[in-house]
Design a protein around this motif. Structure first.
Motif, PDB file in Angstrom:
ATOM      1  N   GLN A  14     -12.266  20.056   8.770  1.00 36.35           N
ATOM      2  CA  GLN A  14     -12.919  18.829   9.263  1.00 36.35           C
ATOM      3  C   GLN A  14     -12.040  17.634   8.928  1.00 36.35           C
ATOM      4  O   GLN A  14     -11.277  17.689   7.975  1.00 36.35           O
ATOM      5  CB  GLN A  14     -14.251  18.615   8.549  1.00 36.35           C
ATOM      6  N   ARG A  15     -12.215  16.564   9.724  1.00 37.63           N
ATOM      7  CA  ARG A  15     -11.461  15.351   9.430  1.00 37.63           C
ATOM      8  C   ARG A  15     -12.394  14.266   8.915  1.00 37.63           C
ATOM      9  O   ARG A  15     -13.386  13.931   9.570  1.00 37.63           O
ATOM     10  CB  ARG A  15     -10.754  14.859  10.683  1.00 37.63           C
ATOM     11  N   TYR A  16     -12.027  13.706   7.761  1.00 37.35           N
ATOM     12  CA  TYR A  16     -12.875  12.656   7.185  1.00 37.35           C
ATOM     13  C   TYR A  16     -12.988  11.472   8.143  1.00 37.35           C
ATOM     14  O   TYR A  16     -14.061  10.910   8.344  1.00 37.35           O
ATOM     15  CB  TYR A  16     -12.284  12.199   5.846  1.00 37.35           C
ATOM     16  N   ALA A  17     -11.852  11.139   8.780  1.00 33.35           N
ATOM     17  CA  ALA A  17     -11.809   9.938   9.610  1.00 33.35           C
ATOM     18  C   ALA A  17     -12.711  10.039  10.843  1.00 33.35           C
ATOM     19  O   ALA A  17     -12.970   9.032  11.496  1.00 33.35           O
ATOM     20  CB  ALA A  17     -10.371   9.660  10.032  1.00 33.35           C
ATOM     21  N   ASP A  18     -13.210  11.221  11.131  1.00 40.19           N
ATOM     22  CA  ASP A  18     -14.113  11.338  12.280  1.00 40.19           C
ATOM     23  C   ASP A  18     -15.478  10.705  12.017  1.00 40.19           C
ATOM     24  O   ASP A  18     -16.231  10.421  12.939  1.00 40.19           O
ATOM     25  CB  ASP A  18     -14.302  12.816  12.668  1.00 40.19           C
ATOM     26  N   TYR A  19     -15.775  10.522  10.751  1.00 41.01           N
ATOM     27  CA  TYR A  19     -17.036   9.879  10.362  1.00 41.01           C
ATOM     28  C   TYR A  19     -18.272  10.490  10.994  1.00 41.01           C
ATOM     29  O   TYR A  19     -19.117   9.800  11.546  1.00 41.01           O
ATOM     30  CB  TYR A  19     -16.993   8.364  10.645  1.00 41.01           C
ATOM     31  N   VAL A  20     -18.385  11.803  10.895  1.00 42.70           N
ATOM     32  CA  VAL A  20     -19.637  12.460  11.284  1.00 42.70           C
ATOM     33  C   VAL A  20     -20.540  12.372  10.046  1.00 42.70           C
ATOM     34  O   VAL A  20     -20.142  12.836   8.978  1.00 42.70           O
ATOM     35  CB  VAL A  20     -19.389  13.950  11.631  1.00 42.70           C
ATOM     36  N   PRO A  21     -21.727  11.752  10.172  1.00 43.32           N
ATOM     37  CA  PRO A  21     -22.475  11.376   8.962  1.00 43.32           C
ATOM     38  C   PRO A  21     -22.591  12.449   7.869  1.00 43.32           C
ATOM     39  O   PRO A  21     -22.221  12.182   6.726  1.00 43.32           O
ATOM     40  CB  PRO A  21     -23.845  10.979   9.502  1.00 43.32           C
ATOM     41  N   GLU A  22     -23.064  13.660   8.184  1.00 45.75           N
ATOM     42  CA  GLU A  22     -23.270  14.624   7.087  1.00 45.75           C
ATOM     43  C   GLU A  22     -21.931  15.058   6.503  1.00 45.75           C
ATOM     44  O   GLU A  22     -21.834  15.337   5.303  1.00 45.75           O
ATOM     45  CB  GLU A  22     -23.997  15.906   7.522  1.00 45.75           C
ATOM     46  N   ILE A  23     -20.919  15.126   7.359  1.00 42.94           N
ATOM     47  CA  ILE A  23     -19.599  15.544   6.868  1.00 42.94           C
ATOM     48  C   ILE A  23     -19.024  14.467   5.953  1.00 42.94           C
ATOM     49  O   ILE A  23     -18.500  14.749   4.879  1.00 42.94           O
ATOM     50  CB  ILE A  23     -18.676  15.853   8.060  1.00 42.94           C
ATOM     51  N   THR A  24     -19.174  13.226   6.367  1.00 36.60           N
ATOM     52  CA  THR A  24     -18.673  12.125   5.544  1.00 36.60           C
ATOM     53  C   THR A  24     -19.326  12.167   4.170  1.00 36.60           C
ATOM     54  O   THR A  24     -18.666  12.049   3.138  1.00 36.60           O
ATOM     55  CB  THR A  24     -19.014  10.768   6.203  1.00 36.60           C
ATOM     56  N   LYS A  25     -20.634  12.382   4.156  1.00 36.37           N
ATOM     57  CA  LYS A  25     -21.343  12.398   2.872  1.00 36.37           C
ATOM     58  C   LYS A  25     -20.827  13.554   2.005  1.00 36.37           C
ATOM     59  O   LYS A  25     -20.560  13.368   0.811  1.00 36.37           O
ATOM     60  CB  LYS A  25     -22.850  12.520   3.087  1.00 36.37           C
ATOM     61  N   SER A  26     -20.680  14.741   2.602  1.00 38.56           N
ATOM     62  CA  SER A  26     -20.199  15.883   1.811  1.00 38.56           C
ATOM     63  C   SER A  26     -18.820  15.588   1.226  1.00 38.56           C
ATOM     64  O   SER A  26     -18.556  15.870   0.056  1.00 38.56           O
ATOM     65  CB  SER A  26     -20.111  17.142   2.675  1.00 38.56           C
ATOM     66  N   PHE A  27     -17.937  15.025   2.035  1.00 41.78           N
ATOM     67  CA  PHE A  27     -16.602  14.675   1.543  1.00 41.78           C
ATOM     68  C   PHE A  27     -16.704  13.741   0.341  1.00 41.78           C
ATOM     69  O   PHE A  27     -16.060  13.940  -0.686  1.00 41.78           O
ATOM     70  CB  PHE A  27     -15.798  13.970   2.650  1.00 41.78           C
TER      71      PHE A  27
END
Ligand code: SER
Length: 644
Positions: A303-316
């Motif tokens: 996954q890419r952090y810069a994509d800013y998908v909400p749940e992914i961003t939070k997990s990162f």
């Protein structure tokens, strides 16, 4: 653009040139401070010197202090909260004061050659409004100093008394009350224990979105016109506090506030936040210190952090913050465990693993992230290199252990759901069992359910969880009922007197003097405790006096039912061998919000694991008198006492 290491170096150099001595960061685990588990601010190790003890390195000190705030664990996930951070700090120990500090800070923030080169038009400031009731005046000095410096740069710098009704009023410098512009370790003046130092502060803010004017940001992206609501202390994300100058000049006394023998400056500014301001990107997780760790995580998750998908961003964010903190904690010997500081290290690692699971990471990843943390911080914190083996092996161990639990849970999940047709709901008691016995958060179960086209009833689960918690609360009430011969009024008084006595021997004789036994009848109390020598007449008198002083102060006696871990974090004394998640009852004599400490006159006199019952106020106990002091066995003494 200036990187974080360079910001730290520039700060230290800047103050070194102003005759400050650079000191290394103290440990995250405070050395001689029983009141707290972690170093949570730069000034914590400096308290004795702020109170007047002389520092061997002089009266001007500068450092970058590692900090950990366990209370922020659940907050992590937005763009600015982290549990671990570095606090840049400089101190005047009775030397310079407001004029120097404010002009140096302004210079450091704005000078592009030796400081950060921030645009002064995007800096805002707050100062203390004053409070007549406690006799502390408005900090007009600081407001005027900032104003002058801004005006020298041709910036209109209106000073405004901020209020919710009137909003920012095109101001640049704002007065706020003690909730915002007063600093002590205990918070606002009213919460400070006797002896605690504190003072008014002046804070500095960076404006990430000047285009908003006086409007309000929603979610840091869409501008919403909310009229006057937005202000520098608003938490919409537009403004970020980047530093706090505390003018530590008062201390709390029995009757109010008095000036300390010296006027001090205590500056603290979060390195990560300053770096975010320099980048002009409100997301602290985008600063360079996270680059290496982020790359490993991107690689592992795809996954890419810069994509800013909400749940992914939070997990990162959770993983980046928690594993960085865990690496630093282990380096300071907070090894994952079920108690004290190690409990928090364990919690950070386990939470990271859960969030990694949500990112679809299967393989062990903690060590790889830690390698990057160590690499990133190697020059600033060489101790991480020295402790590298320990950090990596502890992370590996914990990860493997916790993943095994999760694997068992997945097996269990598959058994439960094997025969369930698509779209059916998983029984809530099974979801609860996964939660309780296998450490599955609802999110993990939800995710597995989605893969199998099954349904999780979230509301029902939450109701179930609450019922269970209520039951175990009632259960612990039951479990703790015993302990006294009877519940007569006199026994109850003796019971509370026993808590006062326990706290008193610890304060007078030292932390070793823990309870070894207790027996209460309506006629007297008997209390056994660990201590080698016979008590001297002076010690007996000191213990008696302290108990009587606590009675005279008429402290309130209250209880809370909380998890063991929380009780321990709140410094509850007494033996309790339960699991960390288990709910227990703790009784507090004095302020239930404060922490008990060795100080005889702390607002929180004692906190102890106990089933009760107790009196509601210590004042009704009567006069406390020790009638006998004797040995019970090697290293254990016994006191018999009465109240009259
Ligand atoms: N003590 C202040 C703080 O922690 C400044 O160092 O914010």
């Amino acid at each position: 653009m200036l990187g974080s290491h360079e910001i730290r170096a520039r700060y230290l150099n800047f103050f070194q040139k102003e005759n400050h001595v650079i000191i290394p960061s103290s440990s995250l685990l405070p050395e001689n401070d029983p009141t707290t588990l972690f170093t949570g601010s730069g000034m914590q190790p400096m308290v004795p010197y702020l109170l007047g003890e002389s520092h061997s390195l002089g009266v001007r000190i500068v450092d970058s202090q590692k900090c950990f705030r366990s209370q922020d664990i659940e907050e992590v996930g937005d763009n600015r909260h982290t549990t671990f951070f570095e606090m840049l700090g400089n101190w005047s120990l009775g030397d310079y004061f407001k004029t120097e500090q404010i002009s140096w800070m302004f210079e450091f923030l704005t000078n592009p050659e030796i400081g950060l080169g921030l645009d002064a038009r995007r800096l805002y400031f707050t100062c203390f409004r004053g409070n007549q009731e406690i006799g502390i005046p408005q900090d007009t000095d600081s407001a005027e100093l900032w104003q002058k410096l801004l005006q020298e740069k041709n910036i209109d710098a209106k000073i405004v008394d901020w209020s919710e009704r009137d909003g920012m009023q095109a101001g640049r410098i704002f007065y706020y009350d003690e909730k915002k512009n007063w600093w002590s370790r205990a918070g606002i003046p009213g919460k400070m224990p006797v002896g605690e130092p504190g003072g008014p502060d002046t804070e500095m803010f960076w404006d990430f979105n000047p285009e908003c004017g006086e409007n309000h940001l929603d979610g840091a992206t869409d501008i919403v016109k909310f009229g006057n609501v937005c202000h520098v202390n608003c938490d919409c994300g537009r403004f970020l506090e980047i530093g706090n100058n505390v003018f530590m000049q008062y201390h709390r006394t029995e009757s109010g506030f008095e000036l300390l023998p010296q006027t001090n400056v205590d500056f603290g500014g979060g390195l990560e936040r300053l770096a975010a301001a320099v980048r002009n990107d409100a997301d602290v997780f985008n600063i360079d210190l996270f680059d290496g760790m982020k790359a490993v995580l991107e690689q592992a998750s795809g996954q890419r952090y810069a994509d800013y998908v909400p749940e992914i961003t939070k997990s990162f964010r959770v993983i980046l913050d928690h594993l960085r903190a865990a690496a630093f904690l282990i380096a300071d010997n907070a090894i994952p465990s079920n108690k004290d500081q190690g409990y928090f290290t364990r919690r950070l690692i386990r939470r990271s693993i859960r969030y990694a699971h949500m990112l679809g990471i299967q393989k062990n990843f903690c060590a790889a992230i830690a390698e990057e943390t160590i690499k990133t911080y190697a020059s600033a914190y060489p101790q991480l290199i020295e402790q590298k083996k320990l950090i990596i092996s502890e992370l590996e161990k914990e990860e493997t252990k916790f993943k095994r639990t999760i694997e068992h849970g997945i097996k269990k999940f598959n058994e439960i759901t094997k025969l369930m047709p698509a779209n059916s709901a998983i029984p809530t008691e099974e979801i609860f069992d996964l939660y309780q016995s296998y450490g599955f958060s609802l999110e993990i179960t939800q995710e597995l359910a989605t893969e199998k086209n099954l349904v999780v009833n979230e509301t029902e689960f939450r109701t179930y969880l609450k019922q269970h918690q209520d039951q175990s609360r009632a259960g612990s009430e039951q479990k703790f009922k015993g302990g006294l011969a009877d519940h007569s009024e006199m026994s109850v008084k003796y019971h509370t007197a026993t808590h006062l006595l326990h706290a008193a021997v610890l304060k007078i004789l030292g932390a070793h003097a823990v309870q070894k036994g207790s027996n209460i009848t309506p006629e007297r109390l008997r209390f056994d405790f660990a201590h080698g020598d016979k008590l001297t007449a002076e010690q007996i008198k000191a213990v008696e006096d302290l108990v009587n002083a606590a009675i005279a102060r008429d402290y309130s006696v209250t209880f809370q039912i909380i998890p063991v871990a929380e009780a321990k974090a709140k410094k509850a004394i007494g033996l309790f061998a339960g699991k960390y998640e288990e709910m227990v009852k703790v009784y507090t004599v004095g302020d239930p919000e404060g922490l008990p400490d060795a100080n005889s006159t702390a607002p929180t006199f004692s906190r102890e694991f106990c089933g009760g019952p107790h009196v509601e106020h210590t004042g009704i106990i009567g006069h406390f008198k020790i009638v006998k002091e004797e040995a019970v066995s090697a290293g254990v003494r016994r006191i018999k006492a009465i109240v009259e």
